[in-house]
Design an enzyme around this catalytic site. Structure first.
Site, PDB file in Angstrom:
ATOM      1  N   ASP A 147     -18.056  -6.129   4.928  1.00  9.60           N
ATOM      2  CA  ASP A 147     -17.106  -5.679   5.943  1.00  9.60           C
ATOM      3  C   ASP A 147     -16.681  -6.874   6.811  1.00  9.60           C
ATOM      4  O   ASP A 147     -17.498  -7.708   7.198  1.00  9.60           O
ATOM      5  CB  ASP A 147     -17.757  -4.595   6.814  1.00  9.60           C
ATOM      6  N   VAL A 164      -9.292   3.307   7.312  1.00 11.32           N
ATOM      7  CA  VAL A 164      -8.689   2.865   6.040  1.00 11.32           C
ATOM      8  C   VAL A 164      -8.740   4.055   5.087  1.00 11.32           C
ATOM      9  O   VAL A 164      -9.830   4.595   4.808  1.00 11.32           O
ATOM     10  CB  VAL A 164      -9.433   1.649   5.452  1.00 11.32           C
ATOM     11  N   HIS A 179     -14.552   4.953   1.201  1.00 17.12           N
ATOM     12  CA  HIS A 179     -15.494   3.841   1.144  1.00 17.12           C
ATOM     13  C   HIS A 179     -16.805   4.292   1.748  1.00 17.12           C
ATOM     14  O   HIS A 179     -16.837   5.027   2.738  1.00 17.12           O
ATOM     15  CB  HIS A 179     -14.963   2.610   1.888  1.00 17.12           C
ATOM     16  N   HIS A 239     -19.947   3.067   3.675  1.00 16.90           N
ATOM     17  CA  HIS A 239     -20.519   1.978   4.467  1.00 16.90           C
ATOM     18  C   HIS A 239     -22.004   1.894   4.121  1.00 16.90           C
ATOM     19  O   HIS A 239     -22.709   2.906   4.160  1.00 16.90           O
ATOM     20  CB  HIS A 239     -20.410   2.277   5.961  1.00 16.90           C
TER      21      HIS A 239
HETATM   22  P1  AMP Z   1     -13.519   3.224   8.438  1.00 19.22           P
HETATM   23  O1  AMP Z   1     -13.284   3.060   9.918  1.00 19.22           O
HETATM   24  O2  AMP Z   1     -14.672   4.106   8.086  1.00 19.22           O
HETATM   25  O3  AMP Z   1     -12.239   3.614   7.719  1.00 19.22           O
HETATM   26  O4  AMP Z   1     -13.942   1.786   7.918  1.00 19.22           O
HETATM   27  C1  AMP Z   1     -13.012   0.807   7.561  1.00 19.22           C
HETATM   28  C2  AMP Z   1     -13.778  -0.488   7.535  1.00 19.22           C
HETATM   29  O5  AMP Z   1     -13.023  -1.427   6.793  1.00 19.22           O
HETATM   30  C3  AMP Z   1     -14.010  -1.114   8.910  1.00 19.22           C
HETATM   31  O6  AMP Z   1     -15.411  -1.282   9.110  1.00 19.22           O
HETATM   32  C4  AMP Z   1     -13.262  -2.454   8.836  1.00 19.22           C
HETATM   33  O7  AMP Z   1     -13.940  -3.480   9.519  1.00 19.22           O
HETATM   34  C5  AMP Z   1     -13.236  -2.689   7.336  1.00 19.22           C
HETATM   35  N1  AMP Z   1     -12.148  -3.515   6.842  1.00 19.22           N
HETATM   36  C6  AMP Z   1     -10.814  -3.362   7.053  1.00 19.22           C
HETATM   37  N2  AMP Z   1     -10.119  -4.274   6.363  1.00 19.22           N
HETATM   38  C7  AMP Z   1     -11.020  -5.035   5.688  1.00 19.22           C
HETATM   39  C8  AMP Z   1     -10.922  -6.139   4.797  1.00 19.22           C
HETATM   40  N3  AMP Z   1      -9.745  -6.659   4.463  1.00 19.22           N
HETATM   41  N4  AMP Z   1     -12.065  -6.660   4.297  1.00 19.22           N
HETATM   42  C9  AMP Z   1     -13.271  -6.141   4.644  1.00 19.22           C
HETATM   43  N5  AMP Z   1     -13.426  -5.090   5.461  1.00 19.22           N
HETATM   44  C10 AMP Z   1     -12.327  -4.546   5.986  1.00 19.22           C
END
Ligand code: AMP
Length: 114
Positions: free
Chosen positions: A30, A96, A100, A102
Site C-alpha cells: 500500500d 478504490v 482488495h 488489506h
Molecule cells: P480502500 O480505502 O479500502 O478502498 O483502500 C484503498 C487503498 O489503496 C488505500 O489504503 C490506498 O493507500 C491504496 N492505494 C491507492 N492507490 C494506490 C497505489 N497506486 N498503489 C498502492 N496503494 C494504493
C-alpha cells in the site's frame, strides 16, 4: 476496466511494489501504509465492490485469501498474527472501486476498528 487504477497495476501499466502475482491475483504494498506491513491483494479481474461479487467470482476470492495467508507467512506475520479486511462502499471506507483485501501486520491491531 479502463480508468481503474488497480486494473492498471494488475496489468503492469502502472508500477507498484508487487510482492506476489499469479494468474488470478496480484499483491502489492500500500502507498499509504497503516501498519509496518500493509499489502493489498487484488483479483486480476475487475470487481468493483463486494456487493458486485457473483457466485462465479467466489473461487478468486478464495485465491485472494490463500495468497494473503502465504504472503503473511513470507512476511513473518503468521505466528504473531495479522488482520485482513475488505471495505465496501462509502460507509465501509472504500476509496478504490476494485475489490482488495488489506493485509495488515507488524503491530497490535485494535478492536473495534475506527
Ligand atoms: P480502500 O480505502 O479500502 O478502498 O483502500 C484503498 C487503498 O489503496 C488505500 O489504503 C490506498 O493507500 C491504496 N492505494 C491507492 N492507490 C494506490 C497505489 N497506486 N498503489 C498502492 N496503494 C494504493
Amino acid at each position: 476496466m479502463e480508468d481503474c487504477i488497480f486494473c492498471k497495476i494488475a496489468s503492469g501499466e502502472i508500477p507498484a511494489d508487487v510482492v506476489y502475482s499469479d494468474d488470478q491475483v496480484t499483491a502489492f504494498r500500500d502507498l499509504n501504509p497503516q501498519a509496518p506491513t500493509h499489502i493489498l491483494v487484488i483479483p486480476r479481474c475487475h470487481i468493483a465492490t463486494l456487493n458486485d461479487l457473483q457466485p462465479s467470482d467466489e473461487a478468486v476470492v478464495g485465491r485472494m485469501y490463500g495468497a494473503a495467508r502465504d504472503i503473511a507467512s513470507a512476511e513473518g506475520l503468521a505466528e504473531a498474527g495479522y488482520r485482513t479486511v475488505m471495505n465496501c462502499n462509502e460507509a465501509g471506507g472504500q476509496t478504490v472501486f476494485h475489490i482488495h483485501l488489506h493485509l495488515l501486520g507488524g503491530r497490535m491491531m485494535h478492536w473495534p476498528p475506527g
